[in-house]
Structures are given as structure tokens and as C-alpha cells.
Design an enzyme around this catalytic site. Structure first.
Site, short mmCIF file in Angstrom:
data_model
loop_
_atom_site.label_atom_id
_atom_site.label_comp_id
_atom_site.label_asym_id
_atom_site.label_seq_id
_atom_site.Cartn_x
_atom_site.Cartn_y
_atom_site.Cartn_z
N HIS A 141 0.45 17.65 -26.72
CA HIS A 141 0.97 15.82 -26.12
C HIS A 141 -0.70 15.50 -27.08
CE1 HIS A 141 4.27 16.76 -23.66
NE2 HIS A 141 3.50 15.50 -22.78
N ARG B 169 -1.86 21.55 -14.62
CA ARG B 169 -1.37 20.92 -14.85
C ARG B 169 -1.15 20.54 -16.25
NH1 ARG B 169 1.23 16.09 -10.67
NH2 ARG B 169 2.86 15.32 -12.49
N HIS C 27 8.95 9.32 -27.54
CA HIS C 27 7.95 10.38 -27.47
C HIS C 27 8.18 11.88 -27.23
CE1 HIS C 27 4.30 12.25 -24.58
NE2 HIS C 27 5.30 12.46 -23.57
N ASN D 35 1.22 19.85 -21.08
CA ASN D 35 0.45 18.38 -22.00
C ASN D 35 0.40 19.27 -23.24
OD1 ASN D 35 0.46 16.31 -20.31
ND2 ASN D 35 -1.85 16.45 -20.01
N ARG E 56 1.23 -0.86 -0.15
CA ARG E 56 -0.02 0.37 0.12
C ARG E 56 0.96 1.20 0.23
NH1 ARG E 56 -3.37 -2.62 3.62
NH2 ARG E 56 -5.02 -3.79 2.62
N LYS F 229 7.90 23.00 -13.62
CA LYS F 229 7.26 22.36 -13.40
C LYS F 229 6.65 22.17 -11.72
CE LYS F 229 6.01 17.54 -14.38
NZ LYS F 229 6.20 16.21 -14.88
N GLU G 245 -4.07 17.54 -11.33
CA GLU G 245 -4.55 17.62 -12.70
C GLU G 245 -6.19 18.41 -12.40
OE1 GLU G 245 -2.01 15.94 -15.96
OE2 GLU G 245 -3.57 16.55 -17.05
N HIS H 36 0.01 12.19 -28.83
CA HIS H 36 -0.39 10.85 -28.66
C HIS H 36 -1.22 10.43 -30.04
CE1 HIS H 36 -0.59 11.90 -24.20
NE2 HIS H 36 0.70 11.13 -23.99
N GLU I 295 11.18 17.89 -24.73
CA GLU I 295 10.25 18.65 -23.07
C GLU I 295 10.82 20.21 -22.71
OE1 GLU I 295 7.56 17.19 -22.01
OE2 GLU I 295 7.27 14.90 -22.50
N LYS J 160 3.46 11.63 -11.17
CA LYS J 160 2.52 10.69 -11.45
C LYS J 160 3.28 9.67 -12.40
CE LYS J 160 -0.56 14.04 -14.37
NZ LYS J 160 -0.10 14.47 -16.32
N1 GLY Z 1 3.76 14.59 -17.48
C1 GLY Z 1 3.48 15.93 -17.85
C2 GLY Z 1 3.03 15.81 -16.02
O1 GLY Z 1 4.21 15.51 -15.29
O2 GLY Z 1 2.00 16.88 -16.01
#
Ligand code: GLY
Length: 370
Positions: free
Chosen positions: A249, A242, A267, A246, A122, A228, A238, A253, A186, A144
Site C-alpha cells: 500500500h 494490522r 486502488h 498494508n 455521536r 482480516k 493498528e 498510495h 486485495e 476503518k
Molecule cells: N485496509 C487495511 C485495514 O483495514 O487495516
């Protein structure tokens, strides 16, 4: 000497250290987090022969022992089979609730290792030691974690913040130019989305950075991580801002899905092309001047990066199919796709109010130019 960027998230706060030789000093950095002098390291088969012995020695310097598991390199590792292998291995190694897992690799290992740490007993703590530019400026920071599903990328996961991030700029020297430039996709994204001065700086210094200028690399990693961290602190899970991260993105994608998440399009390469398409769409919608997409494209070209759909060497689906793939994006809310558009370089915003016909026309023109 390393620089520290603090990510102030209350009881989940942590430091990102950026500098040379941090893998060799990992023992000093990680020791304060340990209850017993041992760690379990998840890595991949590319990173292990290059850097694992340096990490082992750095930990041993402080009397810390290490067990490691090297998974196959590449995006296809980021799914259930290798994830369950990693979790079962951590259990076999008797990793306890108060132990620390180290994710030592690029974005795939960081995401998978972080998710393994999130669910093991957990939740155990983990340290990110990102070895690619992309992982240093993006995926290792912000919590993330996750894996891919046959239904799409990153659809299974959890928010689980690391306890520490060690971004060792020395290890960037072993990246191929292509991988470095993919990570640069990025980096330049941060300038485009929120810092016009950083974009100016990258126009001046990006080529030297790609050629190995250490000071330029450290500054770019630091500025990216600062930006960031700012956004993540405003919106950890998000719910709003946040999503700015993207930029490019949603297009990316769709292109990655079309190329089978393969080495035909990395990517970060997709992000760069996606940013160019996002700026082109913004200009067609009258949100920014045509000068912005032209400048974005000129800089990416200058760096020797992929810029257009014509730079992708494989069949692509038609504009309608690409639009359909974009609609699978996680940013769909109540059936409406949220786009990251721009008023200028350094001034991106989130909107659902985008005419799909304009997006389709941008895609059609980009496909016609192939
Ligand atoms: N890579 C996008 C984020 O971490 O929100």
C-alpha cells in the site's frame, strides 16, 4: 446457504455473512438489530439502479421500510462535500441514536457511510452491504471508516465497527472484469502476507474465480475475511500487526497520488503493483529469494492484471518524487517510514529498517522499464 465469519471484538463483535442472495434476504438479517422497522440506506448511482430494488424488496419482506440516498459513484465522492450532504440527509430523515444506517456499495460508500454513522448523534450503528470484491474482502470488515482530504487519502476518519456485514457473492456478477480484478489485488495480498497455501490455491483457482466460479469466489472471500478478522482482533486500532494489511500500500498510495486517484489506476490495481514492488525490494534486501517476486509477478500476469509501472498508462513522476509521496504515508512514525517486507510468500513483516537507496533503485529500474 451462507457462511458466517465471526469477528470477536467483545462488545463490538459482529458477524460477516458470505453467500448468495443475501441482499434479497437483508430484512431477515437486519431485523434483529432494529428498534423501529426502518433503515436509511446510503448507496451510489451505479449500485442503485442495479440492486436497490432487490434490497428494498428484501427489507419489505420483513415489514422494514427504507429511505435511500444515492451519491455519485467514484473516489471523488469520498470528501467533505458529499460527506456533509450524507450526514445532513440522515438528520433530515430523523435517524435516531438507536436506528441503523446501511452502507450499500463499494469501498467509497462503506468508508463514507461508516464515518457518517460514527459521527451522527455521536455514533449510530451501521450495517455494511459491500457490493464489490474489494469491499467484501477488505474495506467492509475491521471498522476503518473515513474520507479523503486534499492532504491525502483516508486522513479523516474514525474506527467504528459495523454491527453486521452482508457479503452477497451474487452481486459480484455485475462487476466489470477490471473491477473484479482490482478487488482480486486485495485477495491475493492475503496469500502473500500470511498464507502461502492460500496463495497456492489462488494460483490454481484464481482464473476460474475471475471467470465466475461461485464456489471459488465464496471460498476466496471467506478466507480473506477470516484472515482480516484474525488480524483486526489482534490489533483493532493498528498499533502493530494490522499494518501487515498494508502490504504493497505504501507504493500504491504514491502511485495513486501520481495518477490523481483517477480511473487510470484503481486502488486494487495499485495494491497489486505495490505488492510486486514490495517483494522485489525484499529480494534486493536479501530478505527473500528472487523466486518470490518472480512468482508474484507471474501469477498477477496470469490473471491479466497490471503488474509493472509500465502497465500504468500515464506519466509518472521520477523515483525521488515517488519516494517523497511514499513518505506522506500514514505509516510514517517518528519521521521513519514503516515498510511491509517479506521473507517469503505468506511471511510478511513490518520494519522501519529499510535502506531508502534500495527502494529508490527498485523504483528507478521499474521506471526505466517503461
Ligand atoms: N485496509 C487495511 C485495514 O483495514 O487495516
Amino acid at each position: 446457504m451462507s457462511i458466517t465469519v465471526h469477528v470477536p471484538l467483545g462488545d463490538r463483535a459482529y458477524d460477516v455473512r458470505i453467500g448468495e442472495g443475501l441482499v434479497a434476504q437483508a430484512g431477515l438479517e437486519i431485523a434483529p438489530f432494529l428498534h423501529q422497522p426502518r433503515v436509511a440506506v446510503l448507496t451510489d448511482e451505479t449500485v442503485a439502479p442495479l440492486h436497490l430494488e432487490t434490497l428494498r424488496a428484501g427489507l419489505a419482506d420483513q415489514g422494514i421500510s427504507m429511505v435511500s440516498l444515492a451519491l455519485p459513484a467514484g473516489e471523488s465522492t469520498k470528501g467533505w462535500p458529499q460527506f456533509s450532504r450524507a450526514v445532513e440527509w440522515l438528520l433530515e430523515q430523523k435517524i435516531e441514536r438507536r436506528d441503523v444506517v446501511v452502507a450499500f456499495g463499494g469501498g467509497v460508500i462503506g468508508d463514507l457511510g461508516g464515518f457518517a454513522a460514527a459521527v451522527l448523534r455521536r455514533g449510530v450503528r451501521f450495517v455494511q452491504i459491500p457490493t464489490t470484491l474489494l469491499a467484501q474482502v477488505d474495506s467492509s470488515v475491521g471498522g476503518k471508516t473515513g474520507i479523503n482530504s486534499p492532504h491525502g487519502k483516508n486522513l479523516i476518519g474514525a474506527f467504528h465497527q459495523p454491527s453486521l456485514v452482508l457479503a452477497d457473492t451474487t452481486v459480484l456478477e455485475t462487476l466489470t472484469r477490471r473491477d473484479f480484478l482490482a478487488g482480486y489485488g486485495e485477495v491475493v495480498k492475503y496469500g502473500m502476507l500470511g498464507d502461502a497455501e492460500f496463495f497456492d490455491w489462488l494460483e490454481q483457482n484464481g482464473p476460474a474465480m475471475a471467470d465466475g466460479d461461485i464456489a471459488a469466489r465464496q471460498y476466496a472471500v471467506r478466507r480473506s475475511v477470516e484472515m482480516k478478522a484474525d488480524i483486526v482482533v489482534r490489533d483493532e486500532t493498528e498499533q502493530g500487526d494490522r499494518a501487515l494489511l498494508n502490504l504493497g500500500h505504501t507504493f500504491c498510495h504514491a502511485l495513486e497520488a501520481s495518477t490523481g486517484y483517477s480511473s487510470r489506476l484503481l486502488h486494487g490495481e495499485g495494491v497489486a503493483i505495490g505488492c510486486a514492488l514490495a517483494f522485489e525490494t525484499s529480494a534486493r534486501l536479501g530478505l527473500c529469494s528472487q523466486e518470490s517476486p518472480s512468482r508474484v509477478r507471474a501469477h498477477l500476469r496470469d490473471m491479466g492484471m497490471k503488474v509493472d509501472l509500465a502497465d500504468i498508462e500515464s506519466e509518472l513522476p521520477d523515483a525521488d518524487a515517488l519516494l517523497a509521496l511514499m513518505s506522506q504515508d500514514k505509516k510514517v512514525l517518528d519521521g521513519k517510514l514503516r515498510f511491509i517486507m517479506a521473507r517469503a510468500i505468506g511471511d510478511a513483516f513490518i520494519t522501519s529498517d529499510v535502506d531508502y537507496k534500495v527502494v529508490r533503485a527498485v523504483l528507478q529500474d521499474a521506471l526505466d522499464a517503461r
